[in-house]
Design an enzyme around this catalytic site. Structure first.
Site, short mmCIF file in Angstrom:
data_model
loop_
_atom_site.label_atom_id
_atom_site.label_comp_id
_atom_site.label_asym_id
_atom_site.label_seq_id
_atom_site.Cartn_x
_atom_site.Cartn_y
_atom_site.Cartn_z
N ARG A 142 -4.17 -9.99 4.64
CA ARG A 142 -4.52 -10.06 3.21
C ARG A 142 -3.32 -9.55 2.42
O ARG A 142 -2.96 -8.38 2.53
CB ARG A 142 -5.76 -9.20 2.96
CG ARG A 142 -6.24 -9.17 1.51
CD ARG A 142 -7.47 -8.27 1.38
NE ARG A 142 -7.96 -8.25 0.02
CZ ARG A 142 -7.48 -7.46 -0.94
NH1 ARG A 142 -6.49 -6.63 -0.69
NH2 ARG A 142 -7.99 -7.51 -2.16
N LYS A 177 0.81 -1.22 0.00
CA LYS A 177 0.00 0.00 0.00
C LYS A 177 0.84 1.27 0.00
O LYS A 177 2.03 1.25 0.30
CB LYS A 177 -0.99 -0.03 1.16
CG LYS A 177 -2.17 -0.94 0.78
CD LYS A 177 -3.37 -0.79 1.64
CE LYS A 177 -4.49 -1.68 1.06
NZ LYS A 177 -5.49 -1.99 2.07
#
Ligand code: HH2
Length: 287
Positions: free
Chosen positions: A256, A222
């Site tokens: 995840r 991210k």
């Protein structure tokens, strides 16, 4: 945690790894690579070979500013993948990453075992679909939609507000008839969060255990990692690992990730550290 997902019982503190399969043309790190169902099925199989505990199949990018995908298009992307995985005896539970009730229903009918909703039940029909099918659900914190969420990343106390808003999500789930014992919560790193706010949530991630539900966190590749390090999205595995380790040490059960093998290795070492009993202090010498 103790949660049945499909044919598997997820019991204990984990860590359990959810491998990402993005069947989208525009996901932020791997858009276009797995749009073809055959490539997506190969990716899911690779995750299984590398030790994933479940896979998450999604047909809509949720990166900031991503355009919404109509339900029928999302169904066209996701359902053939779930069907093919089931037809060939795929051994892991399959999660469907969607915020739309219609997509959840179609994927569950095709054999998906869990719904991963990044909107935290914005679509009441998704709540009904989950309640009717009696499947587990991941409910994530965000604000607004991918189009406007970054403008809504304004908090006086990011952890306090995320906790309060996740309590509202749980109340919404209960009103929809969802068994709260089947709910996993997620703080939504990067969703209506600046990089600094995502880092603060990660640093204090153990506080979310007060919500009394198993936790899933999605730090993989991210932008907060890019902001901290300057690394491009193609080179964020080391930063992802640092975040995975922090989560496991704090008791997060589910992670995840795109890169299952390196994250699994890191998560297992972190779990051993988490579980190690402190050695008794040495007996004082002499007398
Ligand atoms: N992050 C993304 C998508 N789905 N689901 C949960 N529960 N938690 C997350 O943090 C999360 C999620 C975004 O990552 P990715 O799927 O790689 O990108 P895109 O949304 O662009 O497809």
């Amino acid at each position: 945690m103790k949660l049945r997902i499909g044919a598997r019982l997820f019991e204990g503190p984990g860590p359990f790894l959810m491998g990402i399969v993005n069947a989208t043309p525009d996901s932020f790190s791997d858009g276009g690579r797995f749009l073809d169902p055959a490539a997506a099925v190969d990716q899911a199989s690779r995750h299984a070979d590398e030790g994933a505990d479940l896979v998450d199949v999604g047909g809509e990018s949720t990166r900031p500013g991503a355009p919404p995908v109509p339900a029928d298009e999302e169904i066209r992307r996701v359902v053939p993948i779930v069907e093919r995985l089931r037809a060939r005896g795929f051994p892991l539970p399959i999660s469907v990453d969607t915020s739309k009730g219609a997509v959840a229903r179609a994927a569950l009918a095709a054999g998906a075992d869990l719904v991963n909703d990044v909107s935290g039940l914005a679509d009441p029909d998704l709540g009904r679909a989950v309640a009717e099918a009696r499947v587990p659900v991941v409910l994530m914190h965000t604000r607004g939609t991918p189009a406007d969420m970054q403008a809504r990343a304004v908090y006086a106390d990011v952890m306090g507000e995320v906790v309060a808003e996740l309590r509202e999500v749980l109340a919404r789930a209960a009103r929809a008839g969802i068994d709260l014992g089947a709910v996993v919560l997620d703080p939504g790193l990067g969703f209506a969060k600046t990089a600094e706010q995502s880092v603060e949530l990660l640093a204090r991630i153990g506080e979310l255990r007060a919500l009394g539900r198993p936790l899933l966190v999605g730090p993989s590749r991210k932008s907060f990692i890019g902001k901290l390090t300057g690394a491009p999205v193609t080179d964020r595995v080391p930063g992802t690992i640092a975040a995975v380790v922090a989560c496991v040490l704090a008791g997060v059960e589910l992670l995840r990730v795109h890169d299952v093998a390196p994250c699994r290795q890191a998560a297992l070492v972190a779990a051993a550290l988490r579980d190690a009993r402190p050695l008794p202090s040495p007996a004082p010498r002499g007398g």
